[in-house]
Design a protein around this motif. Structure first.
Motif, short mmCIF file in Angstrom:
data_model
loop_
_atom_site.label_atom_id
_atom_site.label_comp_id
_atom_site.label_asym_id
_atom_site.label_seq_id
_atom_site.Cartn_x
_atom_site.Cartn_y
_atom_site.Cartn_z
N GLU A 1 -6.68 2.14 6.15
CA GLU A 1 -7.38 1.09 5.41
C GLU A 1 -7.83 -0.02 6.36
O GLU A 1 -8.90 -0.61 6.17
CB GLU A 1 -6.47 0.52 4.32
CG GLU A 1 -6.15 1.48 3.18
CD GLU A 1 -7.35 1.78 2.31
OE1 GLU A 1 -8.26 0.95 2.23
OE2 GLU A 1 -7.38 2.88 1.70
N THR B 1 -10.98 1.19 8.16
CA THR B 1 -12.20 1.18 7.34
C THR B 1 -12.60 -0.24 6.95
O THR B 1 -13.79 -0.53 6.84
CB THR B 1 -12.01 2.06 6.09
OG1 THR B 1 -10.83 1.66 5.39
CG2 THR B 1 -11.87 3.52 6.48
N SER C 1 -12.53 0.75 -0.55
CA SER C 1 -11.27 1.47 -0.68
C SER C 1 -11.19 2.03 -2.08
O SER C 1 -11.71 1.45 -3.03
CB SER C 1 -10.08 0.53 -0.42
OG SER C 1 -8.86 1.17 -0.76
N LEU D 1 0.86 -1.18 0.00
CA LEU D 1 0.00 0.00 0.00
C LEU D 1 0.90 1.24 0.00
O LEU D 1 2.12 1.13 -0.07
CB LEU D 1 -0.95 0.00 1.19
CG LEU D 1 -2.14 -0.99 1.11
CD1 LEU D 1 -2.95 -0.94 2.40
CD2 LEU D 1 -3.04 -0.68 -0.08
N PRO E 1 -7.83 -4.37 1.06
CA PRO E 1 -7.62 -3.35 0.03
C PRO E 1 -6.36 -3.65 -0.79
O PRO E 1 -5.51 -4.43 -0.38
CB PRO E 1 -7.45 -2.07 0.84
CG PRO E 1 -6.83 -2.55 2.13
CD PRO E 1 -7.47 -3.89 2.40
N THR F 1 -1.51 5.30 5.68
CA THR F 1 -2.61 4.91 4.80
C THR F 1 -3.06 3.49 5.10
O THR F 1 -4.26 3.19 5.13
CB THR F 1 -2.17 5.02 3.33
OG1 THR F 1 -1.76 6.35 3.05
CG2 THR F 1 -3.32 4.66 2.40
N ARG G 1 -9.73 10.26 7.68
CA ARG G 1 -10.52 9.21 7.04
C ARG G 1 -11.77 8.83 7.84
O ARG G 1 -12.76 8.36 7.27
CB ARG G 1 -9.64 7.97 6.82
CG ARG G 1 -8.50 8.18 5.85
CD ARG G 1 -8.93 8.06 4.41
NE ARG G 1 -9.23 6.69 4.09
CZ ARG G 1 -8.34 5.81 3.63
NH1 ARG G 1 -7.08 6.18 3.41
NH2 ARG G 1 -8.70 4.57 3.36
#
Length: 950
Positions: free
Chosen positions: A148, A151, A328, A139, A294, A144, A186
Motif C-alpha cells: 500500500e 502504490t 486502494s 491494515l 489507505p 500488504t 502488486r
C-alpha cells in the motif's frame, strides 16, 4: 430437541415458528418459498457432498486432537513473526469476549465509541513509536501495508512531484521475502518497475519515485538510514520504511529521518502467531498525505451538544465512494487485533514496553556474546533482537535444533539467524546455545564473560519520549485494565445485545465452540514458516476447509491466502489475468462491472491492471442484458472479465444469470463472482452452476468468522479447473498451483488461526445444516419484508415477488416529511438496534439482512421498532425539525437532564416500546459532526485542552 444437533443452536427459527411465518409470507412450505425465490435452472440437483454435522462436544474433541498433532517448538525464525505473551486480562476481556468480537465496523459512531477509543489508542501508539504525524486504524498484514505504501507513493508521484514517467521503485535487499513477493504481485499490473539492491550502493537516480527499507533488516542488521533518506529527499524520491514496532522502543524512530511512510505489524504486541494471522499491520505517514492514506482513520470531532466524539474520518477516501478512482481496495482493518495491540500498550505503558524491549535486546546480546566466545562468527555489527552466525554445517545444526524442539532461520548452507522474542527467558538460553555446541561437537566454556559494550550506537538510540498520554499511564494493574476495557465495551452495541441486520454484511452467530480453539496454545504459538511436519494439525484442518469450500462452490480448488474480501477480489482477478497471459491473450484488460456492484469491485479491477466498463441496471434493479450485450460485443477482443455479485447487490436472484455468464464466455472472458451474498446460495445453488469461473468467499460473513468491529476478515478464492494452476504462492513455504502467481498476503495460508472458526462452522452444521441455514436466512428476510409491507416499500424483488436473503427499503418518500434515511438509522439506536446498511447500494435506502441466527421474537422486535418509527414519521412535518427522529439518538444525559426542551416526552425519546426498557442500550453521544472532524483532523489521543483550542 436433539441437543447434539448444532444447527438447532445456530439457527434461531424453530419448527413451531414456521406456520405463523408462512402465514405472513404467504407460502405453504419452505419448498414453495425457495421455488419462488431461486430460478429453477440454477438449483442444485443433489445435496451438498459433505459429511453429516457433528455435535459441539464432538467438534471440540476433534479440534483438540488436531491441536495435539501440532508441535509447538521454540521458534526463533523471525522474518516478521515472533512469539508474544498475551496478557490474560486482554485475552479474557477482549479476544474471548463477544462484546468485542461480534461488533460491526463503526460506521454508526454513536453506538461505537468504545471501539473507536480503543482504535484511537492504537493510532496514537503507532504515531508515537514511528515518529510520524498520522496513522490509520490498521491494515491486513505487514506485507500488504508495504504494498500500500508503494502504490500510495506511486499515486503521489505525478500530483506532487510532476514525475509522470517515473515508474521505478527501489527495494532494499534487506526487505522480508514475503513482502518482496507481494510487492512483485502488486507492482506488475500497475506498471511499477521494481529494482532490488543494496541501499548503500543506490545511486539516487531521478528515474525512481520511491524506495522501501527494512528496519532492522530481515536478518537483524540495524542500519542508520538517515543519510539515505536525506539523499533521497534531495532527489525527490519518497521513502517508506518497514519497521519492527518493538525495536522502535529503543531505536530512533524513522519519522525523525523525514521518511514519508512507516509500515509494519503489531503482532508482537500481544497477538498470537496463529500460523500467520490474523494480525494488525500499521501504516503511518505525514499529515500532508491524509487524503491518500489507505484504510480507515479514527478521528476526533464533536456531537450535537459540543461534546467530544469519535468517528471514522475522511470517509470520502474510501473505495465505496471513489470506486475505480480509488488508489486502494482495502476496506477491512484488523480491528479486533488492533484493539488488542493498543490495549497491550495501555497495560504495559512506556516503562513496561522499555522493560520488554530491553529484555529481548539483552538476551540477544547474551546469546551473541556466548556463541561468539565459543568460536562462532557473528555477522551483525548492530542488532536489536536478531543475530546472524556463520556455521560449518547448517544441516547438522538444523537436525540438532529440531531434536531439541527449536526452530532457527536457515539462510543458506553456512548461515543461520536467531530472532529472540518476549517469551524468551533464562531457561531458554542453555537449550538454544547447546544446539550450536552439539552440532559442531564443541563443549561450552565453564566461564562466560558477558560484554558490556553497547551494541546500539548513540545515533540509533531513541531519545524521543512516547506514550505520554494519560491513557498509557493509568491502567497497569489488572483491576484497572479490566474496568477500562469494560467501560469501553459498554459504549458499543454488538451482536451480544441485539440483531445487527446489515445488508451485505451477514452478521450471524459466531458460536462459542467455533471460537474457543483460538485461545489454545497449540494453535496460537505456531510460526507460519515452520516445517510442515510441525503443523500437521493445521495442515489437516486447512486442507479440509479448502475441500469444504471447493465443494460448496462447485469449483476445482481453493486458496485460503487472501486476508479480506477485497484481497480475495484482487486475487481472483490476478488469477484471471495470469490465465489470459498463459494463453497469449495478455491484451485482454477490460473488466465489465454492473453499476450496482460493491465499491471494492472497480477498485480491485484497476489494481489488477484492468480498465473498468460499467453496465446499466434495469428498472427492476437487474443487470440490463441489452446494455451488457452491447458492451461485451464492443470490447469482445479485449474482454478479460465480468465481475458480478449473486444474488445481486439489490437482493435478487436474477433469472438471466446463466445467459449473462454464457455471453461472457462466448467472447473469451472469465466470470468473477463476488461472494458477499453467498449466504443465500450455500446448499441451494453455487457459483459453478451459475457459470462463474472464480469467486471469493467472505468467511467473516457466510462462514461465521466474527467481524470484530471491522476485522479480521478472510476472503479465500475458489476457482474452476482452468484457473487452478495460478493460485497464489509464498516465497518461504510452497503453496499454490504449478504456475502460481506471486503472494497475495504475507503468510502462506493467510489468517490461518481465524480459518479454524469456519472449519468448525462447516464441520458442525454439515451438509444438511448448511442448507437449512440458507433456507432460514431467505425465510427471515421475506418475513421482515412482508411484515413491513404497506408501511415501507421494498425497492427490488425477484420475478415472483421474493427477496433473497436481504432487501432494500426505500426511505426516499419520507423526505416529504423532512426525514432522511440517516434519521431512521439514528432513531433505531433508541430502540436498541444497530441500523441496517444505509444508502448502499442506492442512496436514501436501507438494506436489511436478518441472517438465519435470529429468533422469531427478535425479528418481531425489529419489525415493531420499524413500524413504530413509521408512525413517528407520520407525526412529523418538514416544518418541524424539532422531532424525535431528527434529535435521535437520545442519550442518558439528555433524558436525565433537569432541562427538557423537546415537544415529546422523555419516555417517547428513550423507551418508545415496552421491550426497550427490558434491555435498554444507551448511545453514549449524540449525533457526530462529520464535517467539523474532517476540517479539524485529530487522529491521536490529543489532550482535551488541545482539542478545545481546535
Amino acid at each position: 430437541m436433539n441437543t447434539d444437533v448444532f444447527a438447532s443452536r445456530h439457527i434461531g427459527i424453530t419448527e413451531k415458528d414456521l406456520q405463523p411465518m408462512f402465514e405472513i409470507v404467504g407460502v405453504d412450505s419452505l419448498e414453495q418459498l425457495i421455488y419462488e425465490t431461486i430460478p429453477d435452472d440454477i438449483r442444485l440437483k443433489s445435496p451438498l457432498d459433505l459429511p453429516k454435522g457433528i455435535s459441539e462436544h464432538k467438534f471440540l474433541t476433534h479440534i483438540q486432537e488436531l491441536a495435539d498433532k501440532n508441535k509447538v517448538f521454540k521458534s526463533y525464525i523471525g522474518l516478521g513473526y515472533h512469539e508474544s505473551l498475551i496478557p490474560s486480562a486482554i485475552k479474557r476481556n477482549i479476544l474471548e469476549n463477544p462484546g468485542w468480537y461480534t461488533a460491526y465496523t463503526p460506521y454508526q459512531a454513536e453506538i461505537a465509541q468504545g471501539r473507536l477509543e480503543a482504535l484511537l489508542n492504537f493510532q496514537t501508539m503507532v504515531s508515537d513509536l514511528t515518529g510520524m504525524e498520522l496513522a490509520n486504524a490498521s491494515l491486513l498484514d505487514e506485507s500488504t501495508a508495504a504494498a500500500e505504501a508503494m502504490t500510495m507513493l506511486f499515486d503521489l508521484r505525478s500530483r506532487q512531484q510532476k514525475k509522470d514517467g517515473t515508474t521505478k521503485f527501489f527495494i532494499s535487499e534487506e526487505v522480508l521475502p514475503q513482502t518482496l513477493s507481494l510487492l512483485k504481485t502488486r507492482s506488475t499490473p500497475l506498471g511499477i518497475e521494481l529494482v532490488i539492491g543494496n541501499h548503500e550502493e543506490f545511486d539516487f537516480s531521478t528515474d525512481f519515485y520511491g524506495a522501501l527499507l527494512q528496519y532492522p533488516g530481515k536478518h537483524g542488521q540495524v542500519h542508520d538510514y538517515a543519510g539515505f533518506v536525506e539523499n533521497a529527499k534531495a532527489n525527490d524520491i519518497k521513502v517508506a520504511v518497514a519497521a519492527d514496532i518493538l525495536s522502535l522502543v529503543l531505536l530512533t524512530p524513522p519519522g525523525e529521518w523525514g521518511v514519508d511512510v512507516v509500515v509494519g505489524t503489531t503482532q508482537r504486541f500481544g497477538i498470537p502467531l496463529g500460523y500467520g494471522g490474523p494480525h494488525a499491520a500499521f501504516f503511518a505517514t505525514k499529515e500532508a498525505y491524509k487524503r491518500n492514506i489507505p484504510g480507515r482513520i479514527i478521528g476526533v470531532t464533536k456531537d450535537t451538544d459540543g461534546n467530544r466524539a469519535l468517528r471514522m474520518a475522511l470517509q470520502t477516501r474510501e473505495q465505496h465512494i471513489k470506486r475505480d478512482k480509488a488508489t486502494s481496495n482495502i476496506c477491512t482493518a484488523q480491528v479486533l487485533l488492533a484493539v488488542m495491540a493498543g490495549m497491550y500498550a495501555v497495560y504495559h505503558g512506556p516503562d513496561g514496553l522499555r522493560y520488554i524491549a530491553n529484555k529481548v535486546h539483552n538476551y540477544t546480546k547474551m546469546v551473541s556474546d556466548f556463541l561468539s566466545e565459543m568460536g562462532f562468527k557473528q555477522l551483525n555489527s548492530t542488532y536489536f533482537d536478531t543475530v546472524k552466525f556463520k556455521v560449518d554445517d547448517v544441516q547438522k545444526l538444523k537436525e540438532t535444533a529440531e531434536n531439541a524442539g527449536i526452530n532457527l532461520n536457515y539462510i543458506d548452507d553456512n548461515t543461520v539467524s536467531i530472532s529472540l522474542n518476549e517469551a524468551f527467558s533464562q531457561d531458554d538460553f542453555k537449550p538454544l546455545v547447546e544446539c550450536f555446541m552439539r552440532s559442531q561437537n564443541k563443549k561450552p566454556s565453564e566461564s562466560f564473560v558477558k560484554s558490556v559494550e553497547q551494541i546500539l550506537p548513540d545515533s540509533l538510540q531513541r531519545q524521543a519520549p512516547f506514550l505520554e498520554h494519560e491513557v498509557f499511564n493509568s491502567y497497569h494493574s489488572e483491576t484497572e485494565l479490566m474496568r477500562y476495557i469494560k467501560k469501553l465495551e459498554r459504549k458499543d452495541l454488538a451482536l451480544n445485545h441485539s440483531m445487527i441486520s446489515l445488508g451485505s454484511c451477514t452478521m450471524k452467530l459466531n458460536a462459542a465452540s467455533e471460537m474457543l480453539p483460538l485461545s489454545w496454545a497449540n494453535w496460537g504459538n505456531i510460526h507460519p514458516f515452520v516445517p510442515l511436519n510441525q503443523a500437521e494439525g493445521y495442515q489437516i484442518a486447512l486442507k479440509e476447509l479448502e475441500s469444504q469450500l471447493t465443494t460448496i462452490t462447485g469449483f476445482a480448488a481453493t486458496s485460503l491466502q487472501p486476508n479480506s474480501g477485497a484481497q480475495g477480489e484482487y486475487a481472483g482477478l490476478m488469477t484471471i489475468r495470469a490465465y489470459h497471459e498463459s494463453r497469449g491473450e495478455g491484451h485482454r484488460n477490460i473488466c465489465i462491472i454492473p453499476a450496482s456492484a460493491h465499491g471494492t469491485n472497480p477498485a480491485s479491477a484497476v489494481m489488477a491492471g484492468m480498465k473498468v466498463v460499467v453496465t446499466k441496471t434495469d428498472d427492476k434493479g437487474n443487470i440490463d442484458v441489452a446494455d451488457l450485450t452491447d458492451k461485451v460485443i464492443q470490447h469482445s477482443e479485449n474482454l478479460a472479465a465480468l465481475m458480478v455479485t449473486y444474488p445481486s447487490t439489490h437482493g435478487v436472484f436474477e433469472s438471466s444469470i446463466v445467459q449473462v455468464t454464457q455471453l461472457i464466455h462466448e467472447h473469451g472472458g472469465q466470470v468473477y463472482m463476488d461472494g458477499a451474498n453467498m449466504n443465500a446460495q450455500v446448499g441451494l445453488t453455487n457459483p459453478a452452476t451459475i457459470g462463474a469461473d472464480v469467486c471469493h468467499l467472505n468467511l467473516h460473513k457466510t462462514f461465521a468468522i466474527p467481524h470484530g468491529g471491522g476485522g479480521p476478515g478472510v476472503g479465500p478464492i475458489c476457482v474452476a479447473e482452468q484457473l487452478k494452476p495460478f493460485l497464489p504462492s509464498n516465497p518461504v513455504i510452497e503453496t499454490g498451483g504449478e504456475n502460481a502467481i506471486t503472494a497475495i498476503s504475507g503468510a502462506p495460508w493467510g489468517s490461518a488461526l481465524a480459518c479454524l472458526i469456519s472449519y468448525g462452522y462447516i464441520k458442525m452444521l454439515g451438509a444438511e445444516g448448511l442448507t437449512e441455514s440458507t433456507i432460514m436466512a431467505i425465510l427471515n428476510a421475506n418475513y421482515i419484508k412482508d411484515r413491513l409491507k404497506g408501511k415501507f416499500d421494498v425497492l427490488y424483488t425477484g420475478e415472483r415477488g421474493r427477496a433473497a436473503h436481504e432487501m432494500i427499503i426505500d426511505c426516499r418518500p419520507f423526505k416529504a416529511h423532512g426525514i432522511e434515511v440517516i434519521d431512521i438509522a439514528k432513531r433505531l439506536m433508541d430502540y436498541g438496534f444497530h441500523a441496517p446498511t444505509v444508502s448502499f447500494p442506492v442512496a436514501g435506502t436501507i438494506m436489511i439482512e436478518p441472517t438465519e441466527s435470529e429468533s422469531l421474537a427478535e425479528l418481531d422486535r425489529f419489525c415493531e421498532a420499524m413500524l413504530s418509527i413509521r408512525e413517528e414519521i407520520d407525526e412529523v412535518s418538514a416544518e418541524n425539525p424539532n422531532n424525535v427522529l431528527k434529535n435521535a439518538p437520545h442519550t442518558m444525559e439528555m433524558v436525565t437532564n433537569d432541562t427538557w426542551d423537546f415537544p415529546y416526552s422523555r419516555q417517547k425519546a428513550a423507551f418508545p416500546l415496552p421491550f426497550v426498557g427490558e434491555n435498554k442500550f444507551w448511545p453514549s453521544i449524540r449525533r457526530t459532526d462529520e464535517a467539523f472532524g474532517d476540517r479539524n483532523l485529530i487522529c491521536t489521543c490529543t489532550p482535551i485542552e488541545a482539542y478545545a483550542e481546535a
